[in-house]
Write an enzyme that holds these catalytic residues in place. Structure first.
Site, PDB file in Angstrom:
ATOM      1  N   ALA A 103       1.625  31.494  -1.583  1.00 46.71           N
ATOM      2  CA  ALA A 103       0.488  30.860  -2.245  1.00 46.71           C
ATOM      3  C   ALA A 103       0.863  30.173  -3.547  1.00 46.71           C
ATOM      4  CB  ALA A 103      -0.602  31.903  -2.522  1.00 46.71           C
ATOM      5  N   LYS A 104       1.963  30.610  -4.174  1.00 48.82           N
ATOM      6  CA  LYS A 104       2.468  30.015  -5.422  1.00 48.82           C
ATOM      7  C   LYS A 104       1.375  29.899  -6.487  1.00 48.82           C
ATOM      8  CE  LYS A 104       6.220  27.376  -3.232  1.00 48.82           C
ATOM      9  NZ  LYS A 104       5.918  27.634  -1.806  1.00 48.82           N
ATOM     10  N   ARG A 105       0.588  30.943  -6.637  1.00 48.70           N
ATOM     11  CA  ARG A 105      -0.481  30.919  -7.621  1.00 48.70           C
ATOM     12  C   ARG A 105       0.064  31.190  -9.016  1.00 48.70           C
ATOM     13  NH1 ARG A 105      -2.718  28.704  -3.754  1.00 48.70           N
ATOM     14  NH2 ARG A 105      -4.687  29.427  -2.862  1.00 48.70           N
TER      15      ARG A 105
END
Length: 266
Positions: free
Chosen positions: A94-96
């Site tokens: 998700a690379k949040r």
């Protein structure tokens, strides 16, 4: 069991390989599927059927599911549930990364017990400051889930930021590795950039290594890049395996070939 312990057990049993579940529109079309939620679901659940009995980790790329709105997110939830039930670890890509209450909300979505989007681990971006990730790091620790923090990525554009030198003389990527080591979490370091030029000696967590396969990385590159840290490396590939669909047996065989090619190196 902590995520680190679960990952060690999974890779000991199935080999060190993470396969991405990336329902890119071109792949859907290549599989003869419509580029709509029904095609997305068939693609993703075929990947679950084919891969979860053979590989240690599957990595659904959240963006390709979100592109279809609420129906796509519902498919992602089913993929996470089905893959975990089948015995594979699930790394939600998700690379949040955000600050304050927003980061805390992302943490609840991907790391809280009972959340339908929570797998076994999640990727996070530290580029609003490593300290901004604290809500996620704290929640991951309390729920036994894992975190992989972007340090040195495989895209050429990342180098301008990641290899820049900070006020203390360290490269930005090195400062992220050092902060991750202090918190005992994983990092993302590309496996196709040659020598990453990073001191990994204090890093105790796992290293997710993208760039392998279709992006040009080879098993020999992994050895050159990570040296004595190879036991911590989890190579990840997507297109090299996914292009063999839609036949589940062909997907499974492709994943096994990649896994076996890595075994001698890792």
């Amino acid at each position: 069991m902590s995520f680190g312990a679960r990952l060690r057990a999974a890779t000991a049993a199935r080999g060190a390989l993470c396969v991405g579940i990336d329902p890119h529109p071109e792949l859907l079309t290549g599989w003869g599927l419509p580029v709509d939620p029904a095609g997305l679901e068939r693609f993703a659940l075929t990947c679950v059927e084919a891969l979860t009995g053979e590989v240690a980790v599957v990595k659904p790329q959240s963006a390709f599911f979100e592109a279809f709105g609420s129906r796509g997110v519902a498919v992602l939830e089913r993929v996470i549930s089905a893959a975990r039930a089948a015995g594979a670890l699930v790394l939600v890509d998700a690379k949040r990364g955000d600050i304050g209450s927003t980061m805390a909300a992302y943490a609840r979505a991907y790391l809280a017990d009972g959340s339908p989007l929570a797998g076994d681990a999640v990727t996070l971006s530290p580029y609003l400051g490593f300290g901004s990730l604290e809500p996620a790091l704290d929640l991951a620790e309390s729920t036994g889930r894992g975190v992989f923090v972007l340090a040195l990525t495989s895209n050429p554009q990342g180098a301008a930021v990641q290899r820049a030198t900070g006020p203390d003389g360290r490269a930005v990527a090195q400062s992220i590795v050092d902060a991750a080591a202090a918190r005992g979490v994983g990092v993302v370091i590309a496996g196709n950039v040659g020598d990453p030029g990073l001191d990994l000696s204090n890093l105790g967590g796992p290293i997710l290594a993208p760039g392998f396969g279709a992006q040009g990385g080879t098993p020999a590159d992994l050895r050159r890049a990570f040296g004595d840290r190879l036991p911590q490396v989890l190579p990840t590939t997507s297109r090299d395996v996914l292009r063999h669909g839609p036949d589940p047996a062909a997907l499974r065989a492709a994943a096994c070939r990649v896994r076996d090619s890595l075994a001698a190196v890792l």
